[in-house]
Scaffold this active site. Structure first.
Site, mmCIF file in Angstrom:
data_model
loop_
_atom_site.group_PDB
_atom_site.id
_atom_site.type_symbol
_atom_site.label_atom_id
_atom_site.label_comp_id
_atom_site.label_asym_id
_atom_site.label_seq_id
_atom_site.Cartn_x
_atom_site.Cartn_y
_atom_site.Cartn_z
ATOM 1 N N GLU A 137 50.255 63.917 82.293
ATOM 2 C CA GLU A 137 49.721 63.253 81.100
ATOM 3 C C GLU A 137 48.869 64.298 80.396
ATOM 4 O O GLU A 137 47.695 64.483 80.693
ATOM 5 C CB GLU A 137 48.891 62.027 81.493
ATOM 6 C CG GLU A 137 48.623 61.104 80.316
ATOM 7 C CD GLU A 137 47.440 61.553 79.474
ATOM 8 O OE1 GLU A 137 47.652 62.413 78.581
ATOM 9 O OE2 GLU A 137 46.345 61.056 79.694
ATOM 10 N N GLU A 146 43.598 70.030 73.000
ATOM 11 C CA GLU A 146 43.360 70.358 74.402
ATOM 12 C C GLU A 146 44.287 71.454 74.902
ATOM 13 O O GLU A 146 43.996 72.096 75.905
ATOM 14 C CB GLU A 146 43.452 69.137 75.330
ATOM 15 C CG GLU A 146 42.444 68.045 75.010
ATOM 16 C CD GLU A 146 42.508 66.876 75.975
ATOM 17 O OE1 GLU A 146 43.105 67.014 77.073
ATOM 18 O OE2 GLU A 146 41.961 65.818 75.636
#
Length: 378
Positions: A137, A146
């Site tokens: 994930e 990110e």
């Protein structure tokens, strides 16, 4: 390359923990994932956790007797799903000290004989052999914030067998124009208030201390503009707030895309959005879908989709990212909003994004408004 040479080059050998992230990356990114409250926030997102559960549990043939790698395993929940779906062995790679807690969680499920927790970044761990499936994930705000997808692709290139599958297998980033957005109006009001704030500040500094700060007014307003008007906002929008449906901006096949492709997303991405009603466009939003299709050699029987699109129901923990138009654009039904956008990584922190976008609005052959700006996903 000989098998021994290939194995050595790809970290195949004895199972070994890897190195922790460097101090800067840990402070900027990894450290928050070591806290249980953050893991719980993600686990409690029923769209997120439920979609992964369904993708794995409803496709046991994709996992039965397979070797699985879980990249960024966190609490170990995806590894647990894979083990219960029949995986022969699961390597749960986690860079933070959450690895210590996940070992306890996995032991409590009676699955320690199947799931091996490996602590360290996936770029530095060593696995004993190649894997059949990679689960992760990795998605962040605006899909790519990110930069964790980099690590998934590195894991794919190091450890995934030819014909192996990634869960999820595909991802799409969408843009949609937003009509009514109270958050944008509030940001504009706050920014306008900062103008008066500086003038009051400068008057006080001059009157009380004989020091004139007016030379800093432009820099202060530029600083505040970036913070209030150019930085994306976390929101939970409803479909009624959109001025058209979402249009795909970027489509990713995780088996094919490379890390270099991601770093070169600076090349312009384009999409067109047809406006469905007369309205002010107060901004645009970005959201994403991911699909669990397996691989051509190991396809899923049940295709599962996880979406973060605006909804009238329960939103995901990702919500959407909202970027304001200041001032709003005046749109008519049938207009087309054309977007040309570059996604860059911020220089001070490569896990954050910088969007350089140019918008045109109008009907065919009649561009009425243009807007160019830089927005940030912090």
């Amino acid at each position: 390359m000989a098998q021994e040479g290939y194995a050595a080059a790809n970290g195949i050998g004895c199972l070994q923990d890897g190195k922790p992230p460097d101090e800067t990356d840990n402070a900027n990114y990894f450290c928050e994932y070591a806290f249980l409250y953050h893991q719980m926030d993600m686990l409690e997102d029923e769209h997120r956790t439920g979609s992964y559960f369904n993708a794995i549990a409803w496709n046991p043939d994709s996992f039965k007797d397979k070797v699985v790698l879980d990249v960024g395993a966190g609490s170990g929940i995806l590894s647990i799903f894979a083990a219960k779906a029949g995986a022969k062995e699961v390597f749960a790679v986690e860079a933070t000290d959450m690895a210590v807690r996940s070992r306890k969680i996995i032991q409590a499920q009676g699955l320690s004989h199947i799931i091996k927790v490996v602590q360290g970044t996936v770029e530095t761990v060593t696995l004993p052999y190649m894997v059949d499936v990679i689960i992760s994930e990795w998605m962040g705000y605006f899909l790519l914030r990110e930069s964790m997808l980099d690590s998934v692709l590195i894991a794919r290139d190091r450890f995934l067998k030819p014909g192996g599958a990634l869960f999820p297998s595909h991802a799409t980033l969408f843009l949609a124009p937003v009509g009514s957005a109270k958050a944008c109006r509030e940001k504009q009001q706050t920014f306008d208030g900062e103008r008066q704030h500086f003038d009051d500040f400068n008057d006080a500094m001059t009157n009380y201390y004989g020091s004139d700060f007016s030379c800093m007014r432009g820099e202060f307003l530029e600083e505040q503009r970036k913070y209030y008007l150019q930085t994306g906002m976390f929101v939970n929008l409803t479909p009624k707030q959109l001025a058209s449906g979402g249009s795909p901006l970027l489509e990713i096949d995780l088996l094919r895309i490379t890390v270099e492709d991601l770093k070169d997303v600076e090349k312009p991405l384009t999409c067109s959005m047809r406006i469905s009603k007369d309205t002010q466009l107060e901004g645009f939003t970005g959201y994403f879908n991911v699909m669990f299709r397996g691989s051509p050699q190991n396809p899923t029987k049940e295709v599962i989709e996880l979406t973060t699109a605006p909804t009238a129901g329960t939103a995901t923990h990702w919500g959407q990212q909202l970027f304001g138009f200041f001032p709003p654009l005046q749109a008519k039904s049938g207009d087309v909003l054309e977007c040309r956008l570059r996604i860059k990584r911020q220089k001070k922190n490569h896990r954050l994004l910088q969007l350089e976008a140019a918008f045109t609005l109008g009907s065919e052959g009649n561009v009425r408004e243009k807007r160019e700006d830089t927005w940030y996903v912090d």
